[in-house]
Write a protein that holds these residues in place. Structure first.
Motif, short mmCIF file in Angstrom:
data_model
loop_
_atom_site.label_atom_id
_atom_site.label_comp_id
_atom_site.label_asym_id
_atom_site.label_seq_id
_atom_site.Cartn_x
_atom_site.Cartn_y
_atom_site.Cartn_z
N GLY A 93 -33.03 85.16 -3.63
CA GLY A 93 -34.42 85.49 -3.90
C GLY A 93 -35.03 84.54 -4.89
O GLY A 93 -34.35 83.67 -5.46
N PRO A 94 -36.34 84.67 -5.14
CA PRO A 94 -37.01 83.79 -6.11
C PRO A 94 -36.36 83.88 -7.48
O PRO A 94 -35.98 84.96 -7.93
CB PRO A 94 -38.45 84.33 -6.14
CG PRO A 94 -38.61 85.05 -4.83
CD PRO A 94 -37.27 85.62 -4.51
N ALA A 95 -36.25 82.75 -8.15
CA ALA A 95 -35.59 82.71 -9.45
C ALA A 95 -36.31 83.54 -10.49
O ALA A 95 -35.69 84.06 -11.41
CB ALA A 95 -35.47 81.26 -9.93
N ASP A 96 -37.63 83.69 -10.37
CA ASP A 96 -38.40 84.43 -11.37
C ASP A 96 -38.62 85.88 -11.00
O ASP A 96 -39.32 86.61 -11.69
CB ASP A 96 -39.76 83.75 -11.59
CG ASP A 96 -40.57 83.64 -10.31
OD1 ASP A 96 -40.01 83.90 -9.22
OD2 ASP A 96 -41.75 83.26 -10.39
N PRO A 98 -37.71 90.46 -3.18
CA PRO A 98 -37.78 89.58 -2.01
C PRO A 98 -36.40 89.06 -1.64
O PRO A 98 -35.61 88.68 -2.50
CB PRO A 98 -38.69 88.44 -2.48
CG PRO A 98 -39.41 88.97 -3.68
CD PRO A 98 -38.49 89.94 -4.31
N ARG A 99 -36.10 89.06 -0.33
CA ARG A 99 -34.81 88.56 0.15
C ARG A 99 -35.05 87.63 1.33
O ARG A 99 -35.97 87.82 2.12
CB ARG A 99 -33.90 89.70 0.58
CG ARG A 99 -33.53 90.68 -0.54
CD ARG A 99 -32.72 91.83 0.03
NE ARG A 99 -33.49 92.56 1.02
CZ ARG A 99 -32.98 93.39 1.92
NH1 ARG A 99 -31.68 93.59 1.96
NH2 ARG A 99 -33.75 94.02 2.78
N GLN A 100 -34.21 86.62 1.43
CA GLN A 100 -34.32 85.66 2.52
C GLN A 100 -33.05 85.71 3.36
O GLN A 100 -31.94 85.76 2.82
CB GLN A 100 -34.50 84.24 1.95
CG GLN A 100 -34.92 83.21 2.97
CD GLN A 100 -36.40 83.31 3.31
OE1 GLN A 100 -37.16 83.93 2.58
NE2 GLN A 100 -36.80 82.71 4.41
N ALA A 101 -33.21 85.74 4.68
CA ALA A 101 -32.04 85.75 5.57
C ALA A 101 -31.46 84.35 5.63
O ALA A 101 -31.99 83.47 6.33
CB ALA A 101 -32.44 86.24 6.96
N VAL A 115 -27.97 85.46 11.14
CA VAL A 115 -28.17 85.14 9.73
C VAL A 115 -28.71 86.39 9.03
O VAL A 115 -29.61 87.06 9.53
CB VAL A 115 -29.12 83.93 9.57
CG1 VAL A 115 -30.48 84.20 10.16
CG2 VAL A 115 -29.24 83.51 8.12
N TYR A 116 -28.11 86.72 7.87
CA TYR A 116 -28.37 87.99 7.22
C TYR A 116 -29.02 87.80 5.85
O TYR A 116 -28.74 86.82 5.15
CB TYR A 116 -27.06 88.77 7.03
CG TYR A 116 -26.29 88.98 8.31
CD1 TYR A 116 -26.60 90.03 9.16
CD2 TYR A 116 -25.24 88.13 8.67
CE1 TYR A 116 -25.89 90.23 10.34
CE2 TYR A 116 -24.53 88.32 9.83
CZ TYR A 116 -24.85 89.37 10.67
OH TYR A 116 -24.15 89.55 11.83
#
Length: 413
Positions: free
Chosen positions: A66-69, A77-80, A227-228
């Protein structure tokens, strides 16, 4: 003048104005009771929530990007970015017992017995999800199998339909393009699916194969793979959680597919159960401090009441003060007399507040269906607060009385 004499005169003065003294004591009692009630409610809520969250812990961690901040946590927020290759590589790390990938399957709705309901997404994972990701017990049936058109519902999801869903029923999953996939219900999870107890969000779980279709090309293998967004990595025991966490992050920051698939501004996180517990505890501590701060306002109002009563008492007893000084009383004797009276009001109010606070805490926790967790140290703090309130509130009136000129006081009508 000795302390016993000051106490006797103070008690006589308080009893001489019983209604006024009662209202003053009541103001302090309400303030102390409010503080104790809210602190107890906060402690009870914290004990209940943390007990639910930490009660069935496994030596696991939730791995995401997720975003560093952004604040860490499942709601962020999560990214697959984690490919099937990454899952296999992490599974092979020393100390890792299991890796459970999971992701969301967007759908348009669910259909059963002629009734179609709008529903946004399913949770896709492997059968091991029910061993490590949820503490809920199966009330009927069991986990699904990979590669089968099967699903598991929690009881709130099963109750959404007019005709309750049971194990063995066929439910149609309506995809966003309108096509339908018929799936067999193989398990029902109990409503304790929610870590906060009492209320659970309706959830539907499906196997990644065949439902989860989010795919990307693996940068290392060059093949299309699922992709998860989230991996649950389970260590072999609690003692190895720290080492496993370091190993997972080292792999991800090295030759993983996820490192190349994630945006540059994103970072990897491995959040353990202890991290979640600490975050919840911090949130509940903030909540308790906030509501307790509101209750302290009542205590401040009570202290103002003591100061007001003592100022009135000094005015009413001006002639008495003059007589005391005329027969040899020193300024410190007058100061002591009025401080003892103010302190007595504060302590009596604090003791009454403890009783009211306990009764209020019992009523509040029963209403909220929480186990009573009473912070006993606050009873002692309440007495000290009452003592402090009495001293601080009575300090100026007592000082004002001690400065009274005896000649002017004797002439006072």
């Amino acid at each position: 003048m000795n302390f016993e004499e000051s106490l006797r005169i103070s008690v006589r003065a308080i009893r001489g104005h019983r209604l006024r003294s009662f209202l003053t004591v009541l103001g302090v009692a309400i303030g102390v009771a409010a503080v104790i009630t809210f602190v107890t409610l906060g402690a009870s809520l914290q004990a209940d929530v943390l007990g639910e969250v930490a009660g069935d812990r496994t030596p696991s961690m939730a791995v995401s990007a997720g975003p560093a901040d952004a604040a860490p946590g499942p709601s962020g927020p999560r990214q697959a970015v984690f490919t099937e290759r990454d899952v296999e590589e992490i599974q092979a790390l020393d100390g890792v017992a299991a890796v459970v990938p999971s992701g969301d399957v967007p759908v348009a709705g669910l259909a059963f017995e002629g009734q179609t309901l709008g529903y946004n997404q399913l949770t896709a994972s492997t059968p091991a999800f029910f061993d490590y990701r949820t503490a809920a017990e199966f009330s009927a049936g069991g986990p699904y199998a990979q590669g089968a058109a099967e699903l598991v519902l929690n009881e709130p999801a099963a109750d959404l339909f007019e005709v309750n869903v049971s194990v063995g029923d066929r439910v149609a999953v309506v995809r966003p393009d309108g096509t339908r996939v018929n799936a067999t219900v193989v398990g029902l999870l109990a409503a304790s699916d929610s870590p906060f107890g009492g209320f659970a969000i309706p959830r539907v779980y499906v196997p990644t194969d065949p439902f989860y279709e989010t795919r990307l090309e693996s940068p290392n293998s060059g093949t299309q793979q699922r992709v998860y967004p989230t991996l649950t990595v389970v260590a072999e025991d609690f003692q190895r959680v720290g080492a496993v966490r370091e190993g997972v992050l080292a792999y991800l920051d090295g030759e993983s597919d996820a490192r190349q698939l994630k945006p540059e501004s994103y970072e990897f996180r491995a959040q353990t159960a202890e991290d979640v517990v600490d975050q919840i505890r911090s949130l509940l501590d903030t909540f308790t401090a906030f509501v307790t701060g509101i209750a302290v306002i009542s205590l401040v109002v009570g202290s103002i009441g003591i100061a007001n009563v003592m100022l009135v008492s000094v005015t009413e007893r001006t002639r008495e003060i003059g007589i005391m000084k005329a027969v040899g009383a020193q300024n410190r004797d007058v100061l002591q007399l009025f401080l003892v009276e103010a302190t007595l009001l504060g302590v009596v109010g604090a003791l009454a507040g403890i009783v009211l606070g306990i009764l209020g805490a019992v009523a509040a926790t029963r209403y909220a269906a929480l186990p009573l967790t009473f912070p006993y140290e606050w009873a002692g703090i309440a007495v000290l607060v009452g003592l402090l309130v009495g001293v601080v509130a009575g300090l100026y009136p007592a000082w004002n009385a001690a400065r009274t000129d005896p000649i002017d006081a004797l002439r006072y009508e």
